[in-house]
Design a protein around this motif. Structure first.
Motif, PDB file in Angstrom:
ATOM      1  N   THR A 132       0.832  -1.206   0.000  1.00 11.94           N
ATOM      2  CA  THR A 132       0.000   0.000   0.000  1.00 11.94           C
ATOM      3  C   THR A 132       0.864   1.253   0.000  1.00 11.94           C
ATOM      4  OG1 THR A 132      -1.801  -1.111   1.149  1.00 11.94           O
ATOM      5  CG2 THR A 132      -1.736   1.284   1.302  1.00 11.94           C
ATOM      6  N   GLY A 133       1.909   1.254   0.838  1.00 14.98           N
ATOM      7  CA  GLY A 133       2.809   2.404   0.872  1.00 14.98           C
ATOM      8  C   GLY A 133       3.504   2.622  -0.454  1.00 14.98           C
ATOM      9  N   PHE A 134       3.905   1.536  -1.104  1.00 15.63           N
ATOM     10  CA  PHE A 134       4.568   1.656  -2.407  1.00 15.63           C
ATOM     11  C   PHE A 134       3.621   2.258  -3.443  1.00 15.63           C
ATOM     12  CE2 PHE A 134       5.510   0.084  -6.649  1.00 15.63           C
ATOM     13  CZ  PHE A 134       6.850   0.402  -6.774  1.00 15.63           C
ATOM     14  N   VAL A 135       2.386   1.773  -3.480  1.00 13.03           N
ATOM     15  CA  VAL A 135       1.423   2.292  -4.462  1.00 13.03           C
ATOM     16  C   VAL A 135       1.167   3.777  -4.232  1.00 13.03           C
ATOM     17  CG1 VAL A 135      -0.969   2.152  -5.249  1.00 13.03           C
ATOM     18  CG2 VAL A 135       0.337   0.059  -4.863  1.00 13.03           C
ATOM     19  N   MET A 136       1.002   4.183  -2.972  1.00 14.18           N
ATOM     20  CA  MET A 136       0.763   5.597  -2.685  1.00 14.18           C
ATOM     21  C   MET A 136       1.951   6.454  -3.088  1.00 14.18           C
ATOM     22  SD  MET A 136      -2.331   5.949  -1.505  1.00 14.18           S
ATOM     23  CE  MET A 136      -2.264   7.589  -0.778  1.00 14.18           C
ATOM     24  N   GLY A 137       3.175   5.984  -2.798  1.00 12.40           N
ATOM     25  CA  GLY A 137       4.361   6.729  -3.183  1.00 12.40           C
ATOM     26  C   GLY A 137       4.503   6.840  -4.692  1.00 12.40           C
ATOM     27  N   ALA A 138       4.230   5.734  -5.401  1.00 15.40           N
ATOM     28  CA  ALA A 138       4.320   5.761  -6.862  1.00 15.40           C
ATOM     29  C   ALA A 138       3.273   6.705  -7.450  1.00 15.40           C
ATOM     30  CB  ALA A 138       4.142   4.350  -7.414  1.00 15.40           C
ATOM     31  N   LEU A 139       2.075   6.693  -6.872  1.00 18.86           N
ATOM     32  CA  LEU A 139       1.029   7.612  -7.339  1.00 18.86           C
ATOM     33  C   LEU A 139       1.472   9.059  -7.161  1.00 18.86           C
ATOM     34  CD1 LEU A 139      -1.928   8.038  -8.291  1.00 18.86           C
ATOM     35  CD2 LEU A 139      -2.571   8.036  -5.872  1.00 18.86           C
ATOM     36  N   HIS A 140       2.044   9.377  -6.020  1.00 15.63           N
ATOM     37  CA  HIS A 140       2.521  10.741  -5.794  1.00 15.63           C
ATOM     38  C   HIS A 140       3.669  11.091  -6.736  1.00 15.63           C
ATOM     39  CE1 HIS A 140       0.805  10.599  -1.425  1.00 15.63           C
ATOM     40  NE2 HIS A 140      -0.117  10.678  -2.337  1.00 15.63           N
ATOM     41  N   GLY A 141       4.479  10.089  -7.100  1.00 13.22           N
ATOM     42  CA  GLY A 141       5.565  10.332  -8.032  1.00 13.22           C
ATOM     43  C   GLY A 141       5.099  10.731  -9.414  1.00 13.22           C
ATOM     44  N   MET A 142       3.840  10.433  -9.744  1.00 15.14           N
ATOM     45  CA  MET A 142       3.307  10.833 -11.048  1.00 15.14           C
ATOM     46  C   MET A 142       3.244  12.352 -11.195  1.00 15.14           C
ATOM     47  SD  MET A 142       2.783   8.165 -12.879  1.00 15.14           S
ATOM     48  CE  MET A 142       1.758   8.894 -14.161  1.00 15.14           C
ATOM     49  N   ASN A 143       3.295  13.070 -10.084  1.00 13.07           N
ATOM     50  CA  ASN A 143       3.365  14.531 -10.179  1.00 13.07           C
ATOM     51  C   ASN A 143       4.571  14.979 -10.977  1.00 13.07           C
ATOM     52  OD1 ASN A 143       1.196  15.987  -8.524  1.00 13.07           O
ATOM     53  ND2 ASN A 143       1.853  14.406  -7.081  1.00 13.07           N
ATOM     54  N   VAL A 144       5.684  14.264 -10.852  1.00 16.69           N
ATOM     55  CA  VAL A 144       6.897  14.646 -11.572  1.00 16.69           C
ATOM     56  C   VAL A 144       6.688  14.508 -13.076  1.00 16.69           C
ATOM     57  CG1 VAL A 144       9.377  14.236 -11.797  1.00 16.69           C
ATOM     58  CG2 VAL A 144       8.263  13.921  -9.588  1.00 16.69           C
ATOM     59  N   VAL A 145       5.921  13.515 -13.503  1.00 15.62           N
ATOM     60  CA  VAL A 145       5.624  13.346 -14.925  1.00 15.62           C
ATOM     61  C   VAL A 145       4.848  14.560 -15.442  1.00 15.62           C
ATOM     62  CG1 VAL A 145       4.505  11.873 -16.639  1.00 15.62           C
ATOM     63  CG2 VAL A 145       5.627  10.842 -14.641  1.00 15.62           C
ATOM     64  N   LEU A 146       3.864  15.012 -14.678  1.00 18.44           N
ATOM     65  CA  LEU A 146       3.109  16.201 -15.076  1.00 18.44           C
ATOM     66  C   LEU A 146       3.993  17.450 -15.059  1.00 18.44           C
ATOM     67  CD1 LEU A 146      -0.226  15.511 -13.182  1.00 18.44           C
ATOM     68  CD2 LEU A 146       0.088  15.568 -15.656  1.00 18.44           C
ATOM     69  N   LEU A 147       4.870  17.538 -14.083  1.00 13.51           N
ATOM     70  CA  LEU A 147       5.782  18.681 -14.023  1.00 13.51           C
ATOM     71  C   LEU A 147       6.700  18.710 -15.239  1.00 13.51           C
ATOM     72  CD1 LEU A 147       6.639  18.490 -10.231  1.00 13.51           C
ATOM     73  CD2 LEU A 147       5.460  20.381 -11.360  1.00 13.51           C
ATOM     74  N   PHE A 148       7.129  17.540 -15.693  1.00  6.12           N
ATOM     75  CA  PHE A 148       7.932  17.484 -16.911  1.00  6.12           C
ATOM     76  C   PHE A 148       7.145  18.040 -18.094  1.00  6.12           C
ATOM     77  CE2 PHE A 148       8.602  14.988 -20.824  1.00  6.12           C
ATOM     78  CZ  PHE A 148       9.840  15.498 -21.195  1.00  6.12           C
ATOM     79  N   GLY A 149       5.865  17.660 -18.205  1.00  6.82           N
ATOM     80  CA  GLY A 149       5.047  18.190 -19.288  1.00  6.82           C
ATOM     81  C   GLY A 149       4.880  19.695 -19.206  1.00  6.82           C
ATOM     82  N   ILE A 150       4.674  20.216 -17.997  1.00  2.05           N
ATOM     83  CA  ILE A 150       4.539  21.666 -17.823  1.00  2.05           C
ATOM     84  C   ILE A 150       5.846  22.365 -18.158  1.00  2.05           C
ATOM     85  CG2 ILE A 150       4.165  23.470 -16.099  1.00  2.05           C
ATOM     86  CD1 ILE A 150       2.238  21.499 -14.692  1.00  2.05           C
ATOM     87  N   ALA A 151       6.973  21.809 -17.669  1.00  4.65           N
ATOM     88  CA  ALA A 151       8.282  22.414 -17.949  1.00  4.65           C
ATOM     89  C   ALA A 151       8.576  22.402 -19.441  1.00  4.65           C
ATOM     90  CB  ALA A 151       9.371  21.664 -17.185  1.00  4.65           C
ATOM     91  N   ARG A 152       8.213  21.334 -20.129  1.00  2.59           N
ATOM     92  CA  ARG A 152       8.465  21.263 -21.574  1.00  2.59           C
ATOM     93  C   ARG A 152       7.622  22.286 -22.322  1.00  2.59           C
ATOM     94  NH1 ARG A 152       8.849  15.746 -25.256  1.00  2.59           N
ATOM     95  NH2 ARG A 152      10.232  16.682 -26.833  1.00  2.59           N
ATOM     96  N   ALA A 153       6.369  22.486 -21.861  1.00  4.24           N
ATOM     97  CA  ALA A 153       5.530  23.497 -22.496  1.00  4.24           C
ATOM     98  C   ALA A 153       6.091  24.895 -22.295  1.00  4.24           C
ATOM     99  CB  ALA A 153       4.115  23.413 -21.930  1.00  4.24           C
ATOM    100  N   LEU A 154       6.708  25.148 -21.146  1.00  2.58           N
ATOM    101  CA  LEU A 154       7.271  26.475 -20.870  1.00  2.58           C
ATOM    102  C   LEU A 154       8.632  26.675 -21.511  1.00  2.58           C
ATOM    103  CD1 LEU A 154       6.293  26.731 -17.096  1.00  2.58           C
ATOM    104  CD2 LEU A 154       5.250  27.974 -18.996  1.00  2.58           C
ATOM    105  N   ALA A 155       9.416  25.587 -21.603  1.00  4.05           N
ATOM    106  CA  ALA A 155      10.767  25.703 -22.158  1.00  4.05           C
ATOM    107  C   ALA A 155      10.777  25.670 -23.671  1.00  4.05           C
ATOM    108  CB  ALA A 155      11.639  24.573 -21.607  1.00  4.05           C
ATOM    109  N   GLY A 156       9.668  25.284 -24.291  1.00  2.00           N
ATOM    110  CA  GLY A 156       9.638  25.187 -25.747  1.00  2.00           C
ATOM    111  C   GLY A 156       9.904  23.766 -26.196  1.00  2.00           C
ATOM    112  N   THR A 157       9.621  23.484 -27.424  1.00  2.00           N
ATOM    113  CA  THR A 157       9.758  22.133 -27.975  1.00  2.00           C
ATOM    114  C   THR A 157      11.079  22.025 -28.726  1.00  2.00           C
ATOM    115  OG1 THR A 157       8.496  22.838 -29.905  1.00  2.00           O
ATOM    116  CG2 THR A 157       7.280  21.767 -28.126  1.00  2.00           C
TER     117      THR A 157
END
Length: 617
Positions: A103-128
């Motif tokens: 359960t702890g692993f699943v919750m931690g992995a779910l929270h880690g998905m924030n970094v994936v979204l942050l990468f998408g936001i950073a890429r949109a701001l930094a340009g393609t």
């Protein structure tokens, strides 16, 4: 080229060589797979969640929902008893189907998905550009904040709902060009973004500042004002739909049961007879004066206790605040002098506007740091953009931003902890005494501290639990409801209280779990190694050989006898004095102490006979 310039150029070259592999074609996909796994492993290292709110209401609220106890029990978890339990269904369900570590692993992995979204936001701001190294590095820098790391894998909900807030922002930035198209094409984007942030707000109302900030930012889109207004209205409709999906059923339930969809909060608006005429319950952390409003990031960075209950280093906020101010002043000065301003895309301006508005709305409504996690994840990106907006020369701006983020990362160590326990076979357990007539018994919870409602999930379900003067805004009608609930049951009745424990024993159990895991207690050779270790490291325990072979750890003789009766009697006396105001007597001689545990962290509780006269008032 000066010595300093040559040194900086050498550092740049070294950094590019060491991070060049991040520009490989599969780097982004690999990071999206590995980062959540790494966060899941980090959650395992942190241990099982044991935060205060978990023991107060996160467990109890789901238990009450699934066992039809809403309205049966009366505020055993203070006013938080009536918070929407939808978000906690995930954690509760995982514990039903998986082991505690899984359960702890699943919750931690779910929270880690924030970094994936942050990468998408950073890429949109930094340009393609051709590579993804810069967005990946920026996404990694975004987790330097202590709030996100402190809540990794736990049930407080801010890391989980941040996924929805970041998802809404990412959708707006990634589909930026569509917003300038016809309304028919832009509508799905703003409706989707509104729906996402609305889902987060319905799950946890403290996300409302993000919904308000995105709505206001829509009004500042670089479009004709009528188009802006239409998109803002569509965003608002999407937000309302999201709130209705995740929170509407609960609001309806609270309205039907108590006459207030947000019961007991905002009762100055809804006027439910079951609570006093209060607004938002917790205004303790709000700034108090105009000076504090103006200098708030500096104030809470100097004293984190102004916005959070655990010691936290919040250095990034005055840095970001100062850079926002410097950007504004530099822009005014350059316009006055006719100096060229560094270019900034409309997308970046929209992002910075959202960051600024979110902070302002949060400061005015809650000012509790836990509710700022989604914004904390975005502040490093804001710092990077602001340096680029202030410094004309791009390479210098990149260096300053990089050094700033590196220093802030170091300043954010160590990670604050809300409470974690060593993993055990069972997530929650308790010694349960025999109750002669549980269907006729009421258990009073008479202490706001420590939280006791989690124990209600482990005791017989026929018992009725009533919180008495623990923080719920009791109205005369509510007290009458309490009296009727007691009168309906013949007894015996009880008082559930906290109890002190032998802290050294709890620490000893943790140490023993570690040395057993290392295999140092199984045979004579391992015991000998453990004895040698004890001579080098202060174990604050002694190794005792067992007749059957192997060994164990024991406290030194002078630490084994601790007076627990005196502080426990003091707890009972304080509770008796408090309950006397409600016409409830406590039989101190009847009090018995029992054990309970969250994973391997042990707790103690007291159960005493009560003699209520509430029904006679």
């Amino acid at each position: 080229m000066t010595v300093v310039q040559r040194a900086l150029a050498a550092v740049d070259a070294w950094f590019i060589r060491r991070t060049g592999w991040l520009d490989r074609p599969r780097a982004a996909a690999l990071a999206a797979l590995l980062v959540p796994v790494l966060f899941g492993l980090a959650s395992l290292v942190a241990g099982q969640d044991d935060n205060w709110d978990l023991r107060n209401y996160h467990l109890y609220n789901v238990y009450a929902l699934l066992n039809d106890r809403i309205g049966f029990d009366l505020a055993p978890a203070r006013f938080q008893t009536y918070f929407n339990p939808t978000l906690d269904l995930l954690y509760y369900g995982l514990h039903r189907w998986l082991s505690p570590p899984a359960t702890g692993f699943v919750m931690g992995a779910l929270h880690g998905m924030n970094v994936v979204l942050l990468f998408g936001i950073a890429r949109a701001l930094a340009g393609t550009g051709p590579g993804v190294r810069l967005p990946l590095l920026l996404a990694c820098a975004c987790i330097l904040g202590p709030g996100f790391r402190g809540e990794l894998g736990n049930t407080m909900g801010d890391n989980t709902t941040a996924l929805l807030v970041l998802g809404a922002l990412y959708l707006m930035l990634a589909r930026w060009d569509v917003l300038a198209d016809r309304v028919a094409k832009a509508a799905p984007v703003v409706l989707g973004a509104g729906l996402l942030v609305g889902l987060g707000t319905g799950l946890k109302l403290t996300n409302a500042p993000y919904a308000v900030a995105l709505l206001l930012a829509c009004l500042a889109l670089p479009l004709p004002w009528r188009r802006r207004l239409v998109l803002a209205v569509l965003f608002g409709l999407g937000s309302l739909a999201g709130v209705a999906l995740t929170g509407g059923w609960w609001f309806h339930k609270m309205w039907h049961m108590f006459g207030n969809p947000l019961f007991p909060q905002f009762n100055n608006i809804f006027h439910s007879p079951w609570a006093t005429e209060n607004g938002v319950i917790d205004a303790y952390f709000l700034p108090k004066t105009l000076r504090e409003y103006l200098l708030w990031p500096f104030i809470f960075a100097a004293d984190s206790g102004r916005v959070t209950e655990v010691a936290t280093r919040l250095v990034m906020w005055p840095v970001a605040y100062g850079l926002f101010a410097a950007w504004g002043l530099a822009s005014l000065w350059r316009r006055w002098r006719g100096v060229r301003l560094p270019s900034m895309s409309p997308r970046a301006r929209f992002f910075l506007l959202f960051v600024g508005l979110s902070y302002l709305v949060w400061m005015r409504t809650f000012s509790i740091y836990r509710y700022l996690v989604a914004l904390e994840l975005l502040v490093p990106l804001a710092i990077w953009l602001l340096w680029r907006a202030i410094v004309v020369e791009e390479r210098t701006a990149q260096r300053l931003a990089g050094m700033t983020l590196l220093v802030l990362l170091l300043c954010a160590i160590p990670t604050p902890r809300w409470g974690n326990a060593l993993w055990g076979e069972r997530a929650y357990s308790a010694e349960v005494p025999a109750f002669p007539a549980p269907a006729q018994s009421v258990v009073f919870i008479a202490q706001p501290e420590p939280p006791m409602a989690w124990l209600a999930t482990l005791l017989p379900p026929q018992l009725k639990f009533i919180g008495v003067g623990t923080g719920f805004p009791e109205s005369p009608a509510w007290r009458e409801r309490m009296r009727r609930a007691v009168a309906e049951r013949a007894g015996p009745h009880y008082v559930l209280l906290g109890a002190v424990k032998h802290e050294k024993l709890n620490t000893l159990e943790n140490k023993l779990a570690v040395v057993r895991w290392l295999g140092l207690t199984e045979d004579a050779a391992g015991c000998a190694r453990l004895e040698r270790l004890g001579r080098v490291v202060r174990l604050q325990a002694q190794v005792e050989r067992l007749p059957a072979g192997g060994c164990t750890l024991a406290l030194p003789p002078e630490q084994r006898e601790v007076d627990l009766d005196t502080p426990n009697r003091a707890i009972v006396a304080a509770a008796a004095q408090h309950l006397a105001q409600y016409g409830i007597g406590v039989d101190a001689a009847s009090c018995r102490t029992y054990g309970a545990a969250v994973a391997r962290r042990t707790y103690r509780y007291q159960l005493c006979l009560a003699t209520p006269a509430m029904n006679q008032e």
